[in-house]
Design a protein around this motif. Structure first.
Motif, PDB file in Angstrom:
ATOM      1  N   GLY A 133       0.799  -1.217   0.000  1.00 52.29           N
ATOM      2  CA  GLY A 133       0.000   0.000   0.000  1.00 52.29           C
ATOM      3  C   GLY A 133       0.831   1.266   0.000  1.00 52.29           C
ATOM      4  N   GLU A 134       2.091   1.167   0.357  1.00 49.26           N
ATOM      5  CA  GLU A 134       2.967   2.346   0.379  1.00 49.26           C
ATOM      6  C   GLU A 134       3.495   2.639  -1.023  1.00 49.26           C
ATOM      7  OE1 GLU A 134       5.936   2.935   3.474  1.00 49.26           O
ATOM      8  OE2 GLU A 134       5.127   1.178   4.509  1.00 49.26           O
ATOM      9  N   THR A 135       3.703   3.904  -1.289  1.00 44.35           N
ATOM     10  CA  THR A 135       4.371   4.331  -2.517  1.00 44.35           C
ATOM     11  C   THR A 135       5.743   4.845  -2.119  1.00 44.35           C
ATOM     12  OG1 THR A 135       2.291   4.908  -3.591  1.00 44.35           O
ATOM     13  CG2 THR A 135       4.288   5.896  -4.501  1.00 44.35           C
ATOM     14  N   VAL A 136       6.764   4.338  -2.792  1.00 46.33           N
ATOM     15  CA  VAL A 136       8.145   4.719  -2.484  1.00 46.33           C
ATOM     16  C   VAL A 136       8.739   5.440  -3.676  1.00 46.33           C
ATOM     17  CG1 VAL A 136       8.484   2.793  -0.883  1.00 46.33           C
ATOM     18  CG2 VAL A 136       9.073   2.507  -3.289  1.00 46.33           C
ATOM     19  N   GLN A 137       9.756   6.237  -3.417  1.00 45.91           N
ATOM     20  CA  GLN A 137      10.490   6.925  -4.475  1.00 45.91           C
ATOM     21  C   GLN A 137      11.814   6.192  -4.651  1.00 45.91           C
ATOM     22  OE1 GLN A 137       8.893   9.261  -6.055  1.00 45.91           O
ATOM     23  NE2 GLN A 137      10.512   9.775  -7.489  1.00 45.91           N
ATOM     24  N   VAL A 138      12.047   5.619  -5.819  1.00 48.56           N
ATOM     25  CA  VAL A 138      13.269   4.875  -6.110  1.00 48.56           C
ATOM     26  C   VAL A 138      14.280   5.864  -6.689  1.00 48.56           C
ATOM     27  CG1 VAL A 138      14.287   2.968  -7.398  1.00 48.56           C
ATOM     28  CG2 VAL A 138      11.923   2.806  -6.574  1.00 48.56           C
ATOM     29  N   GLN A 139      15.362   6.070  -5.964  1.00 45.98           N
ATOM     30  CA  GLN A 139      16.395   7.020  -6.370  1.00 45.98           C
ATOM     31  C   GLN A 139      17.493   6.258  -7.106  1.00 45.98           C
ATOM     32  OE1 GLN A 139      15.888  10.356  -5.485  1.00 45.98           O
ATOM     33  NE2 GLN A 139      17.521  10.775  -6.966  1.00 45.98           N
ATOM     34  N   VAL A 140      17.507   6.321  -8.438  1.00 45.84           N
ATOM     35  CA  VAL A 140      18.489   5.611  -9.246  1.00 45.84           C
ATOM     36  C   VAL A 140      19.852   6.295  -9.148  1.00 45.84           C
ATOM     37  CG1 VAL A 140      19.078   4.841 -11.580  1.00 45.84           C
ATOM     38  CG2 VAL A 140      16.695   4.799 -10.808  1.00 45.84           C
ATOM     39  N   ASN A 141      19.865   7.605  -9.315  1.00 43.84           N
ATOM     40  CA  ASN A 141      21.081   8.405  -9.139  1.00 43.84           C
ATOM     41  C   ASN A 141      20.645   9.823  -8.764  1.00 43.84           C
ATOM     42  OD1 ASN A 141      20.465   9.804 -11.582  1.00 43.84           O
ATOM     43  ND2 ASN A 141      21.580   8.267 -12.774  1.00 43.84           N
ATOM     44  N   ALA A 142      21.560  10.757  -8.767  1.00 45.20           N
ATOM     45  CA  ALA A 142      21.231  12.112  -8.320  1.00 45.20           C
ATOM     46  C   ALA A 142      20.165  12.782  -9.174  1.00 45.20           C
ATOM     47  CB  ALA A 142      22.497  12.973  -8.302  1.00 45.20           C
ATOM     48  N   GLU A 143      20.082  12.429 -10.440  1.00 52.80           N
ATOM     49  CA  GLU A 143      19.128  13.073 -11.344  1.00 52.80           C
ATOM     50  C   GLU A 143      17.874  12.252 -11.621  1.00 52.80           C
ATOM     51  OE1 GLU A 143      22.467  12.580 -12.774  1.00 52.80           O
ATOM     52  OE2 GLU A 143      23.087  14.357 -11.677  1.00 52.80           O
ATOM     53  N   VAL A 144      17.945  10.948 -11.463  1.00 52.81           N
ATOM     54  CA  VAL A 144      16.850  10.076 -11.893  1.00 52.81           C
ATOM     55  C   VAL A 144      16.205   9.370 -10.699  1.00 52.81           C
ATOM     56  CG1 VAL A 144      16.239   8.076 -13.317  1.00 52.81           C
ATOM     57  CG2 VAL A 144      17.996   9.674 -14.102  1.00 52.81           C
ATOM     58  N   SER A 145      14.885   9.480 -10.634  1.00 57.29           N
ATOM     59  CA  SER A 145      14.116   8.738  -9.636  1.00 57.29           C
ATOM     60  C   SER A 145      12.735   8.473 -10.219  1.00 57.29           C
ATOM     61  CB  SER A 145      14.003   9.517  -8.324  1.00 57.29           C
ATOM     62  OG  SER A 145      13.218  10.672  -8.512  1.00 57.29           O
ATOM     63  N   ALA A 148       7.183   4.016  -7.146  1.00 54.71           N
ATOM     64  CA  ALA A 148       6.749   2.624  -7.249  1.00 54.71           C
ATOM     65  C   ALA A 148       5.786   2.357  -6.098  1.00 54.71           C
ATOM     66  CB  ALA A 148       7.935   1.676  -7.183  1.00 54.71           C
ATOM     67  N   GLU A 149       4.649   1.782  -6.412  1.00 55.92           N
ATOM     68  CA  GLU A 149       3.653   1.449  -5.391  1.00 55.92           C
ATOM     69  C   GLU A 149       3.764  -0.033  -5.068  1.00 55.92           C
ATOM     70  OE1 GLU A 149      -1.122   0.826  -5.069  1.00 55.92           O
ATOM     71  OE2 GLU A 149      -0.408   2.419  -6.400  1.00 55.92           O
ATOM     72  N   ILE A 150       3.877  -0.331  -3.777  1.00 57.15           N
ATOM     73  CA  ILE A 150       3.943  -1.723  -3.344  1.00 57.15           C
ATOM     74  C   ILE A 150       2.511  -2.240  -3.255  1.00 57.15           C
ATOM     75  CG2 ILE A 150       4.688  -3.309  -1.536  1.00 57.15           C
ATOM     76  CD1 ILE A 150       6.798  -1.172  -0.758  1.00 57.15           C
ATOM     77  N   ARG A 151       2.150  -3.141  -4.152  1.00 55.37           N
ATOM     78  CA  ARG A 151       0.786  -3.662  -4.199  1.00 55.37           C
ATOM     79  C   ARG A 151       0.595  -4.858  -3.276  1.00 55.37           C
ATOM     80  NH1 ARG A 151      -1.988  -2.223  -9.391  1.00 55.37           N
ATOM     81  NH2 ARG A 151      -1.890   0.044  -9.226  1.00 55.37           N
ATOM     82  N   ALA A 152       1.581  -5.751  -3.225  1.00 59.48           N
ATOM     83  CA  ALA A 152       1.441  -6.951  -2.393  1.00 59.48           C
ATOM     84  C   ALA A 152       2.814  -7.441  -1.962  1.00 59.48           C
ATOM     85  CB  ALA A 152       0.716  -8.051  -3.160  1.00 59.48           C
ATOM     86  N   VAL A 153       2.843  -8.038  -0.773  1.00 62.68           N
ATOM     87  CA  VAL A 153       4.065  -8.636  -0.248  1.00 62.68           C
ATOM     88  C   VAL A 153       3.723 -10.049   0.198  1.00 62.68           C
ATOM     89  CG1 VAL A 153       5.880  -8.522   1.500  1.00 62.68           C
ATOM     90  CG2 VAL A 153       4.931  -6.404   0.553  1.00 62.68           C
ATOM     91  N   GLU A 154       4.421 -11.010  -0.378  1.00 60.53           N
ATOM     92  CA  GLU A 154       4.231 -12.409   0.010  1.00 60.53           C
ATOM     93  C   GLU A 154       5.517 -12.884   0.657  1.00 60.53           C
ATOM     94  OE1 GLU A 154       3.965 -16.655  -2.255  1.00 60.53           O
ATOM     95  OE2 GLU A 154       2.830 -15.005  -3.131  1.00 60.53           O
ATOM     96  N   ARG A 155       5.407 -13.376   1.874  1.00 64.07           N
ATOM     97  CA  ARG A 155       6.590 -13.831   2.607  1.00 64.07           C
ATOM     98  C   ARG A 155       7.289 -14.950   1.856  1.00 64.07           C
ATOM     99  NH1 ARG A 155       7.556  -9.621   5.139  1.00 64.07           N
ATOM    100  NH2 ARG A 155       6.146  -9.041   6.785  1.00 64.07           N
ATOM    101  N   GLY A 156       8.595 -14.861   1.814  1.00 64.32           N
ATOM    102  CA  GLY A 156       9.396 -15.874   1.144  1.00 64.32           C
ATOM    103  C   GLY A 156      10.420 -16.459   2.094  1.00 64.32           C
ATOM    104  N   GLU A 157      11.038 -17.510   1.644  1.00 67.32           N
ATOM    105  CA  GLU A 157      12.091 -18.167   2.430  1.00 67.32           C
ATOM    106  C   GLU A 157      13.332 -18.292   1.567  1.00 67.32           C
ATOM    107  OE1 GLU A 157      10.825 -21.847   4.088  1.00 67.32           O
ATOM    108  OE2 GLU A 157       9.030 -20.987   4.995  1.00 67.32           O
TER     109      GLU A 157
END
Length: 167
Positions: A133-145, A148-157
């Motif tokens: 449900g959270e929206t995050v800002q992905v910072q690729v480098n100083a100029e580019v971001s 991305a919205e996290i729609r679902a998280v499924e626990r993994g091993e």
């Protein structure tokens, strides 16, 4: 500088080291000796290729040994409700109107084309510890971001069948 690896990563690296020392190294040494017997080394392609393979094998052994020596072993368990190591995450990228499936893995098992991303990558850093449900800002480098919205998280091993990266 250290890499955060799991106990499975360490085990897989040690298995590769053992295979390279016990199986491949004797084979490559034998090939170098056989190629050397062909005579003139300055124009002996077989000799040069055998030496190259032997040196590559020795280099990989040193690399893996250094990784093990400097690694920090991290637990796989989840400490919270956010995205953790080996979780499967469904993301929505509004800029591309695209849905993306990724799994957060250690640096040793990265394969971005197959959806395995490192926790240390820009996307991995942005989503680690966050919740659906959270929206995050992905910072690729100083100029580019990009958002991305996290729609679902499924626990993994930790999946021991995931191969470690080669170079």
């Amino acid at each position: 500088m250290y890499d955060e690896l799991t106990a499975v990563d360490i085990q897989k690296m040690q298995e590769e080291i053992d295979h390279r020392i016990l199986v491949l190294r004797p084979q490559y040494i034998r090939e170098v000796q056989e190629a050397r017997a062909f005579g003139d080394l300055s124009e002996n392609f077989e000799y040069k290729e055998a030496k190259r393979q032997k040196n590559h094998n020795d280099s990989r052994i040193r690399y893996l040994q250094r990784m093990i020596k400097t690694a920090r072993v991290v637990p796989v368990g989840h400490e919270g409700k956010g995205v953790g190591l080996f979780d499967h995450v469904t993301l929505y990228l509004p800029g591309d109107d695209e849905t993306l499936q990724v799994q957060l893995v250690t640096t040793l098992r990265v394969n971005a084309g197959a959806g395995y991303i490192s926790r240390e990558s820009p996307l991995g850093r942005a989503i680690f510890g966050r919740r659906a449900g959270e929206t995050v800002q992905v910072q690729v480098n100083a100029e580019v971001s990009y958002p991305a919205e996290i729609r679902a998280v499924e626990r993994g091993e930790d999946d021991p069948s995931l191969p470690i990266s080669q170079y």
